[in-house]
Design a protein around this motif. Sequence first.
Motif, PDB file in Angstrom:
ATOM      1  N   VAL A  29       0.838  -1.210   0.000  1.00  0.00           N
ATOM      2  CA  VAL A  29       0.000   0.000   0.000  1.00  0.00           C
ATOM      3  C   VAL A  29       0.866   1.250   0.000  1.00  0.00           C
ATOM      4  O   VAL A  29       0.605   2.202  -0.744  1.00  0.00           O
ATOM      5  CB  VAL A  29      -0.966  -0.016   1.204  1.00  0.00           C
ATOM      6  CG1 VAL A  29      -1.674   1.316   1.367  1.00  0.00           C
ATOM      7  CG2 VAL A  29      -1.984  -1.141   1.048  1.00  0.00           C
ATOM      8  N   THR A  30       1.915   1.258   0.808  1.00  0.00           N
ATOM      9  CA  THR A  30       2.808   2.402   0.876  1.00  0.00           C
ATOM     10  C   THR A  30       3.507   2.623  -0.465  1.00  0.00           C
ATOM     11  O   THR A  30       3.599   3.754  -0.949  1.00  0.00           O
ATOM     12  CB  THR A  30       3.846   2.202   1.992  1.00  0.00           C
ATOM     13  OG1 THR A  30       3.150   1.997   3.224  1.00  0.00           O
ATOM     14  CG2 THR A  30       4.754   3.407   2.130  1.00  0.00           C
ATOM     15  N   ALA A  31       3.975   1.556  -1.082  1.00  0.00           N
ATOM     16  CA  ALA A  31       4.652   1.661  -2.377  1.00  0.00           C
ATOM     17  C   ALA A  31       3.698   2.173  -3.452  1.00  0.00           C
ATOM     18  O   ALA A  31       4.072   3.009  -4.288  1.00  0.00           O
ATOM     19  CB  ALA A  31       5.237   0.306  -2.774  1.00  0.00           C
ATOM     20  N   GLU A  32       2.463   1.690  -3.418  1.00  0.00           N
ATOM     21  CA  GLU A  32       1.455   2.142  -4.391  1.00  0.00           C
ATOM     22  C   GLU A  32       1.226   3.653  -4.261  1.00  0.00           C
ATOM     23  O   GLU A  32       1.194   4.365  -5.259  1.00  0.00           O
ATOM     24  CB  GLU A  32       0.149   1.394  -4.169  1.00  0.00           C
ATOM     25  CG  GLU A  32      -0.981   1.867  -5.070  1.00  0.00           C
ATOM     26  CD  GLU A  32      -2.308   1.216  -4.731  1.00  0.00           C
ATOM     27  OE1 GLU A  32      -3.334   1.838  -5.056  1.00  0.00           O
ATOM     28  OE2 GLU A  32      -2.322   0.118  -4.153  1.00  0.00           O
ATOM     29  N   TYR A  67       3.296   5.829  -2.944  1.00  0.00           N
ATOM     30  CA  TYR A  67       4.550   6.501  -3.288  1.00  0.00           C
ATOM     31  C   TYR A  67       4.654   6.701  -4.802  1.00  0.00           C
ATOM     32  O   TYR A  67       5.091   7.753  -5.276  1.00  0.00           O
ATOM     33  CB  TYR A  67       5.732   5.687  -2.768  1.00  0.00           C
ATOM     34  CG  TYR A  67       7.072   6.290  -3.096  1.00  0.00           C
ATOM     35  CD1 TYR A  67       7.559   7.365  -2.348  1.00  0.00           C
ATOM     36  CD2 TYR A  67       7.840   5.801  -4.138  1.00  0.00           C
ATOM     37  CE1 TYR A  67       8.787   7.932  -2.651  1.00  0.00           C
ATOM     38  CE2 TYR A  67       9.063   6.367  -4.455  1.00  0.00           C
ATOM     39  CZ  TYR A  67       9.536   7.427  -3.712  1.00  0.00           C
ATOM     40  OH  TYR A  67      10.747   7.991  -4.020  1.00  0.00           O
ATOM     41  N   ARG A  68       4.232   5.689  -5.551  1.00  0.00           N
ATOM     42  CA  ARG A  68       4.330   5.730  -7.015  1.00  0.00           C
ATOM     43  C   ARG A  68       3.220   6.544  -7.674  1.00  0.00           C
ATOM     44  O   ARG A  68       3.281   6.795  -8.879  1.00  0.00           O
ATOM     45  CB  ARG A  68       4.309   4.315  -7.583  1.00  0.00           C
ATOM     46  CG  ARG A  68       5.544   3.493  -7.293  1.00  0.00           C
ATOM     47  CD  ARG A  68       5.550   2.181  -8.065  1.00  0.00           C
ATOM     48  NE  ARG A  68       4.383   1.372  -7.769  1.00  0.00           N
ATOM     49  CZ  ARG A  68       4.319   0.424  -6.834  1.00  0.00           C
ATOM     50  NH1 ARG A  68       5.370   0.165  -6.106  1.00  0.00           N
ATOM     51  NH2 ARG A  68       3.213  -0.266  -6.634  1.00  0.00           N
ATOM     52  N   ASP A  69       2.188   6.924  -6.920  1.00  0.00           N
ATOM     53  CA  ASP A  69       1.021   7.568  -7.516  1.00  0.00           C
ATOM     54  C   ASP A  69       0.713   8.907  -6.837  1.00  0.00           C
ATOM     55  O   ASP A  69      -0.194   9.000  -6.014  1.00  0.00           O
ATOM     56  CB  ASP A  69      -0.179   6.633  -7.413  1.00  0.00           C
ATOM     57  CG  ASP A  69      -1.349   7.048  -8.262  1.00  0.00           C
ATOM     58  OD1 ASP A  69      -1.373   8.204  -8.733  1.00  0.00           O
ATOM     59  OD2 ASP A  69      -2.264   6.219  -8.446  1.00  0.00           O
ATOM     60  N   ALA A 101      -5.402  13.422  -4.542  1.00  0.00           N
ATOM     61  CA  ALA A 101      -6.857  13.230  -4.496  1.00  0.00           C
ATOM     62  C   ALA A 101      -7.311  12.828  -3.097  1.00  0.00           C
ATOM     63  O   ALA A 101      -8.325  13.337  -2.595  1.00  0.00           O
ATOM     64  CB  ALA A 101      -7.286  12.179  -5.518  1.00  0.00           C
ATOM     65  N   MET A 102      -6.567  11.949  -2.464  1.00  0.00           N
ATOM     66  CA  MET A 102      -6.926  11.544  -1.098  1.00  0.00           C
ATOM     67  C   MET A 102      -6.841  12.732  -0.145  1.00  0.00           C
ATOM     68  O   MET A 102      -7.709  12.911   0.717  1.00  0.00           O
ATOM     69  CB  MET A 102      -6.010  10.415  -0.623  1.00  0.00           C
ATOM     70  CG  MET A 102      -6.289   9.091  -1.309  1.00  0.00           C
ATOM     71  SD  MET A 102      -5.099   7.800  -0.855  1.00  0.00           S
ATOM     72  CE  MET A 102      -5.551   7.528   0.840  1.00  0.00           C
ATOM     73  N   GLY A 103      -5.824  13.561  -0.304  1.00  0.00           N
ATOM     74  CA  GLY A 103      -5.683  14.748   0.529  1.00  0.00           C
ATOM     75  C   GLY A 103      -6.832  15.724   0.328  1.00  0.00           C
ATOM     76  O   GLY A 103      -7.357  16.290   1.287  1.00  0.00           O
TER      77      GLY A 103
END
Length: 71
Positions: A33-36, A38-40, A46-48
């Motif tokens: 999840v963290t890597a996903e 980080y890459r996006d 959008a989440m922010g």
Amino acid sequence: MILQAAAGAALGKAGAAIVIEQKDLTAERLREVTAELYRDPAKRIAMGERAGALYRTDTDERIWETLSALL
């Protein structure tokens, strides 16, 4: 703990968080999840924005209005 789960679920439903249930949380899942994220950067932005849309600045007033209506 129930309140945290409810808050997390609400944020997840709004698209402001990624919710991983404790029973599913492993080091590998957290890394994925963290890597996903980080890459996006677009997803992070959008989440922010979605989290910001949920922010309330008048919470104290809303609590007071509710309580004073009961008195």
